[in-house]
Design a protein around this motif. Sequence first.
Motif, PDB file in Angstrom:
ATOM      1  N   ASP A   1     -28.711 -10.133  -5.313  1.00  0.00           N
ATOM      2  CA  ASP A   1     -28.077  -9.441  -6.537  1.00  0.00           C
ATOM      3  C   ASP A   1     -27.208  -9.982  -7.501  1.00  0.00           C
ATOM      4  N   PHE A   2     -27.753 -11.340  -7.786  1.00  0.00           N
ATOM      5  CA  PHE A   2     -26.844 -12.267  -8.733  1.00  0.00           C
ATOM      6  C   PHE A   2     -26.740 -11.784 -10.258  1.00  0.00           C
ATOM      7  N   GLU A   3     -25.411 -11.991 -10.693  1.00  0.00           N
ATOM      8  CA  GLU A   3     -25.635 -11.976 -12.428  1.00  0.00           C
ATOM      9  C   GLU A   3     -26.209 -13.050 -12.877  1.00  0.00           C
ATOM     10  N   GLU A   4     -26.761 -12.908 -14.044  1.00  0.00           N
ATOM     11  CA  GLU A   4     -27.695 -14.046 -14.564  1.00  0.00           C
ATOM     12  C   GLU A   4     -26.790 -14.661 -15.168  1.00  0.00           C
ATOM     13  N   ALA A   5     -26.849 -15.869 -15.338  1.00  0.00           N
ATOM     14  CA  ALA A   5     -26.280 -16.800 -16.464  1.00  0.00           C
ATOM     15  C   ALA A   5     -26.406 -16.589 -17.604  1.00  0.00           C
ATOM     16  N   GLN A   6     -27.462 -17.076 -17.697  1.00  0.00           N
ATOM     17  CA  GLN A   6     -28.385 -16.525 -19.191  1.00  0.00           C
ATOM     18  C   GLN A   6     -29.071 -15.174 -19.680  1.00  0.00           C
ATOM     19  N   PRO A   7     -28.049 -14.479 -19.021  1.00  0.00           N
ATOM     20  CA  PRO A   7     -29.374 -13.181 -19.207  1.00  0.00           C
ATOM     21  C   PRO A   7     -30.494 -12.774 -20.822  1.00  0.00           C
ATOM     22  N   ASN A   8     -30.809 -14.295 -21.706  1.00  0.00           N
ATOM     23  CA  ASN A   8     -31.251 -13.828 -22.619  1.00  0.00           C
ATOM     24  C   ASN A   8     -32.499 -15.024 -22.419  1.00  0.00           C
ATOM     25  N   HIS A   9     -32.352 -15.677 -20.921  1.00  0.00           N
ATOM     26  CA  HIS A   9     -33.630 -16.194 -20.859  1.00  0.00           C
ATOM     27  C   HIS A   9     -34.958 -16.411 -21.106  1.00  0.00           C
ATOM     28  N   ARG A  10     -35.375 -16.667 -21.165  1.00  0.00           N
ATOM     29  CA  ARG A  10     -37.437 -16.643 -21.448  1.00  0.00           C
ATOM     30  C   ARG A  10     -38.111 -16.834 -20.450  1.00  0.00           C
ATOM     31  N   HIS A  11     -37.289 -17.058 -19.549  1.00  0.00           N
ATOM     32  CA  HIS A  11     -38.356 -17.049 -18.317  1.00  0.00           C
ATOM     33  C   HIS A  11     -38.189 -15.709 -18.006  1.00  0.00           C
TER      34      HIS A  11
ATOM     35  N   THR B   1     -20.499 -16.062  -6.367  1.00  0.00           N
ATOM     36  CA  THR B   1     -19.420 -14.723  -6.592  1.00  0.00           C
ATOM     37  C   THR B   1     -18.513 -15.336  -7.214  1.00  0.00           C
ATOM     38  N   SER B   2     -18.374 -16.744  -7.128  1.00  0.00           N
ATOM     39  CA  SER B   2     -17.058 -17.466  -7.424  1.00  0.00           C
ATOM     40  C   SER B   2     -17.297 -17.334  -9.135  1.00  0.00           C
ATOM     41  N   GLY B   3     -18.247 -17.275  -9.944  1.00  0.00           N
ATOM     42  CA  GLY B   3     -17.793 -16.897 -11.399  1.00  0.00           C
ATOM     43  C   GLY B   3     -18.868 -18.125 -12.307  1.00  0.00           C
ATOM     44  N   ALA B   4     -18.639 -19.057 -10.921  1.00  0.00           N
ATOM     45  CA  ALA B   4     -19.760 -20.526 -10.968  1.00  0.00           C
ATOM     46  C   ALA B   4     -21.407 -20.218 -11.616  1.00  0.00           C
ATOM     47  N   GLU B   5     -22.168 -21.474 -12.187  1.00  0.00           N
ATOM     48  CA  GLU B   5     -22.883 -21.079 -12.471  1.00  0.00           C
ATOM     49  C   GLU B   5     -24.070 -22.233 -11.721  1.00  0.00           C
ATOM     50  N   CYS B   6     -25.073 -21.658 -10.958  1.00  0.00           N
ATOM     51  CA  CYS B   6     -26.073 -22.101  -9.928  1.00  0.00           C
ATOM     52  C   CYS B   6     -27.385 -21.908 -10.232  1.00  0.00           C
TER      53      CYS B   6
END
Length: 584
Positions: A368-378, A302-307
């Motif tokens: 319901d997190f936003e994806e940090a890498q929406p193009n991810h292969r997994h 929610t703070s915008g950090a990638e986790c």
Amino acid sequence: MHSDGKQGVEVECCARLLHVGGVITSGEEHLQINNADAVTLIVAIATSYGGHVPEMDCAKALQGTTSKSYAELRRNHIADHQTLFRRVQIDLGSRAGAKRIPTDQRRRSLEAGVSDPGLCALFFQYGRYLTSAGSRANSPLPLALQGIWNDGLASSMGWTDDFHLDINTEQNYWLAEVGNLTESQLPLFTLIEQMIGSGRRTARSLYGVRGWVSHVVTNPWGYTAPGWGLGWGIFVTSGIWISLQMWEHFRFTQDIEFLRERVYPVLKEAAEFFIAYMVEHPKHGWLVTGPSDSPENWFRTTSGAECSESMGPTCDRVLVYALFSICLEIQGRLAIDSSFGSELRRAREKLPPFQIGHYGQLQEWLEDFEEAQPNHRHTSHLIALYPENQISPEKTPELANAARVTLERRINQPDWEDTEWSRANLVNYYARLWDGEAAHRHLVGLIGKATEDNLLTYSRGGVAGATQNIFAVDGNTAGAAGLAEMLLQSQGDFLHLLPALPVAWSDGRVSGLCARGGFQVDMRWRSKRLISATISSKRGGTCNVRYRSTVLSIRVERGGKVCLTEMSFRSKESVGTHEPIVSL
């Protein structure tokens, strides 16, 4: 090399030259052959893995070839190969004159948009060939990331050509059962059982609980500790996922002794771990895993950090639910462990539900997190669709649509990480969604865009730290499994004929595909309509056979077969049951 980085195995290569006529002379670093009519070079390779003495093993292997001619060696090889290979025959139609065109040219034409059903069939059989060539009942180890082959590229990467348990090793064996190569899984089962001892130590020392656990990678010495990186290293349910291959072996073979002696002990100890390991969600009361990750993806807080690490990622829920359900089914079949079964049943009822996020997608994480890498292969949460059967168009249409949204969002992102195994996944996913055109499109994409001219699939340069394309066998095996899934599915209580047949394969036939329940299926179709289906069984049994929207309940006698035609299904206007049409 062992995971401690200090030891490994010794390897020895020995060669013998057999010549007809001529003279052989030797120097310190060469053999010279003059005026020979024919030369046969025989190579033996062995390692010290498992206490073997490679020099002795090589000598023994070469000794057996001394009195045999090249023709005899070749004849024996072909007989051995065809015993496995000829179990399945497939014809998906043909492109005019294709048999006279070299494979590399056919692949490039397919990439350019030329329809070539025969090349798809060849790719399927090539997957079976690689499986049978690389994994036999007596193989010391199962297929690694490059099968049994090594081009020096994967082994020099951080992933070291190991056994990746967060999808790749599983993909190596998705084809084995349906492709009528059931014994090829046996080396994998041995590796899993060898993991149990170290997995118990990992469970005890790292988590302080009973049972066994593994994480994202293992090796020939049973490595089960977490990996050394965030985002992938602490995938705690990998042991469940790889062990599901043992359960699938039983489902296809119906071998009760194997179920009792080998499957249940492995799964029971895994279930004991998760019963002790999971914790209750403070708000919802759900039992969740964690901290764990959804391989190998990251989200934004929610703070915008990638986790990457969180509690209760969806893939963990899928696998724990499968584990508990399978244990309960086995307990019922074998009439054992009823008290433990009650504990498992209570825990299963407290697992989180599937959730649909604000984009209409299947949620990958508990929140319901936003994806940090929406193009991810997994797309690890979609294992609920395949290879599991917890989401389907018929049972859970809303969740099936959410899975489709997940797929479309992922692959339509700029610079989607379209590597070989992720493309193979798409074939299986869309087959399970009964979308033959999409499954075919991604199969053609796999062959055309993630396959070399020799039809070996590769991990694309720029993905997972690779600077160049690197051969990986999982695209071949999982892609071939996806093609089989387009023609035959046997999830739940149904054997589904031609569930995702594309227009490009309007006429065809296949024989020897295997189905869960111990059945084998031969089919012919024309103009996308079933002509005939023959269902046989060595053990006998009852199954529900589905074609389009109609279901027939049939009984196959032990060693017998049932023959059906499209008219068999037309006699039923809607889903129902029917007696066998023909029983032989």
